[in-house]
Write a protein that holds these residues in place. Structure first.
Motif, PDB file in Angstrom:
ATOM      1  N   GLU A 154      -6.986   6.245  -3.716  1.00 41.09           N
ATOM      2  CA  GLU A 154      -6.109   6.645  -4.884  1.00 41.09           C
ATOM      3  C   GLU A 154      -6.569   7.863  -6.245  1.00 41.09           C
ATOM      4  OE1 GLU A 154      -1.821   5.227  -7.398  1.00 41.09           O
ATOM      5  OE2 GLU A 154      -3.815   3.659  -6.561  1.00 41.09           O
ATOM      6  N   LEU A 208      -5.936   0.757  13.556  1.00 42.34           N
ATOM      7  CA  LEU A 208      -6.308   1.423  12.949  1.00 42.34           C
ATOM      8  C   LEU A 208      -8.405   2.295  12.644  1.00 42.34           C
ATOM      9  CD1 LEU A 208      -5.006   3.117  10.187  1.00 42.34           C
ATOM     10  CD2 LEU A 208      -5.677   1.149   9.176  1.00 42.34           C
ATOM     11  N   ARG A 221       1.544   5.112   0.413  1.00 45.74           N
ATOM     12  CA  ARG A 221       1.283   5.980   1.595  1.00 45.74           C
ATOM     13  C   ARG A 221       1.705   7.775   1.011  1.00 45.74           C
ATOM     14  NH1 ARG A 221      -1.451   5.571   5.605  1.00 45.74           N
ATOM     15  NH2 ARG A 221      -0.469   4.938   7.529  1.00 45.74           N
ATOM     16  N   LEU A 242      -8.815  -1.203   4.064  1.00 44.82           N
ATOM     17  CA  LEU A 242      -7.330  -1.717   4.103  1.00 44.82           C
ATOM     18  C   LEU A 242      -6.927  -2.758   3.405  1.00 44.82           C
ATOM     19  CD1 LEU A 242      -8.444  -3.155   7.648  1.00 44.82           C
ATOM     20  CD2 LEU A 242      -7.129  -0.844   6.986  1.00 44.82           C
ATOM     21  N   TYR A 298      -9.378  -5.670  14.066  1.00 41.50           N
ATOM     22  CA  TYR A 298      -8.911  -4.242  12.829  1.00 41.50           C
ATOM     23  C   TYR A 298      -8.404  -3.002  13.983  1.00 41.50           C
ATOM     24  CZ  TYR A 298     -11.349  -6.644  10.347  1.00 41.50           C
ATOM     25  OH  TYR A 298     -12.326  -7.467   8.900  1.00 41.50           O
ATOM     26  N   MET A 331       0.726  -1.458   0.198  1.00 41.17           N
ATOM     27  CA  MET A 331      -0.086   0.201  -0.228  1.00 41.17           C
ATOM     28  C   MET A 331       1.170   1.026   0.185  1.00 41.17           C
ATOM     29  SD  MET A 331      -2.962  -0.824   2.303  1.00 41.17           S
ATOM     30  CE  MET A 331      -2.378  -1.652   3.623  1.00 41.17           C
ATOM     31  N   ASP A 376      -5.180   6.612   6.848  1.00 39.87           N
ATOM     32  CA  ASP A 376      -4.588   7.255   8.114  1.00 39.87           C
ATOM     33  C   ASP A 376      -5.507   6.633   9.296  1.00 39.87           C
ATOM     34  OD1 ASP A 376      -2.224   8.600   7.793  1.00 39.87           O
ATOM     35  OD2 ASP A 376      -3.321   8.943   5.924  1.00 39.87           O
ATOM     36  N   GLN A 408      -7.021  -0.495  -0.136  1.00 44.63           N
ATOM     37  CA  GLN A 408      -6.933   0.297  -0.990  1.00 44.63           C
ATOM     38  C   GLN A 408      -5.385   0.326  -1.439  1.00 44.63           C
ATOM     39  OE1 GLN A 408      -9.237   2.710  -2.337  1.00 44.63           O
ATOM     40  NE2 GLN A 408     -10.211   0.386  -1.853  1.00 44.63           N
ATOM     41  N   THR A 409      -5.400   0.499  -2.737  1.00 45.92           N
ATOM     42  CA  THR A 409      -3.732   0.745  -3.171  1.00 45.92           C
ATOM     43  C   THR A 409      -3.223   2.009  -2.811  1.00 45.92           C
ATOM     44  OG1 THR A 409      -5.348   2.132  -5.017  1.00 45.92           O
ATOM     45  CG2 THR A 409      -4.526   0.231  -5.544  1.00 45.92           C
ATOM     46  N   ASN A 459     -10.533  -1.334  -4.985  1.00 44.02           N
ATOM     47  CA  ASN A 459      -9.193  -1.051  -5.043  1.00 44.02           C
ATOM     48  C   ASN A 459      -8.585   0.300  -4.630  1.00 44.02           C
ATOM     49  OD1 ASN A 459      -8.510  -2.030  -6.783  1.00 44.02           O
ATOM     50  ND2 ASN A 459      -6.496  -2.636  -6.125  1.00 44.02           N
ATOM     51  N   CYS A 506      -3.486   3.935   1.654  1.00 41.48           N
ATOM     52  CA  CYS A 506      -3.550   2.841   2.596  1.00 41.48           C
ATOM     53  C   CYS A 506      -4.875   4.562   3.282  1.00 41.48           C
ATOM     54  CB  CYS A 506      -3.155   2.498   3.525  1.00 41.48           C
ATOM     55  SG  CYS A 506      -3.488   1.593   4.835  1.00 41.48           S
TER      56      CYS A 506
END
Length: 190
Positions: free
Chosen positions: A101, A58, A3, A29, A55, A1, A36, A31-32, A97, A34
């Motif tokens: 982004e 996060l 940032r 979680l 989980y 992932m 925060d 996702q390409t 996913n 992530c």
């Protein structure tokens, strides 16, 4: 992932059993890019904190026994959020996913905009989600409507800059419907 230098807080208003909460959290979680933090603001007598405990840290669950309209739940979640961007996603929406982004890339292409929205699984015969799609397609405040966001169930995704969100003092707490459109118009008027 991946940032990014921008912090993204995902806020999920949920009600009753939260039938899709685990599926949504896992999609977020995966996702390409992530998020925060993920904040679930849930209301009903059924508390999903155990359902989502694996989980942590996060995912934060804010539970209320009394029913909340979506706007109030979103505001409660946003009050705890630390992100530069607040991504509001309904509990019954499962994003592709690369959703976060693509939303963040839209903010880079349009740095003067504070609201980015994508309709997901809208009602083709009209109704509320059909109205949202129409409004987003033809409303001049929306530079971004990505038809590739996953068409599963009905729901809407809105990403709002935290600064703009707090400037207009959030969503209307007591509106039973239309709160997405109301906050977008308030931000546009600012």
């Amino acid at each position: 992932m991946k940032r990014t230098s921008h912090r993204i807080s995902v806020i999920i208003p949920a009600f009753c059993q939260g039938n899709y909460l685990v599926e949504l959290v896992e999609a977020l979680l995966g996702q390409t890019l992530c998020p925060d933090e993920i904040i679930v603001c849930h209301s009903s007598t059924h508390n999903p904190v155990d359902l989502l405990s694996s989980y942590k840290p996060l995912v934060m669950v804010l539970h209320h026994d009394e029913p909340l309209f979506a706007g109030a739940a979103r505001n409660i979640g946003a009050a705890q959020a630390t992100g530069d961007w607040l991504l509001f996603i309904d509990e019954d929406v499962i994003p592709r996913n690369d959703c976060l982004e693509k939303m963040l890339k839209a903010t880079e292409r349009h740095p003067d905009r504070a609201v980015f929205a994508g309709s997901v699984g809208y009602a083709t015969t009209g109704g509320y989600w059909g109205l949202c799609l129409w409004y987003m397609e033809f409303g001049n405040q929306h530079p971004y409507l990505h038809e590739d966001l996953v068409p599963i169930r009905a729901g809407c995704i809105n990403m709002i800059s935290a600064e703009a969100f707090h400037t207009v003092q959030g969503y209307p707490d007591l509106e039973p419907a239309g709160e997405d459109l109301i906050i977008q118009l308030k931000i546009k008027d600012q």
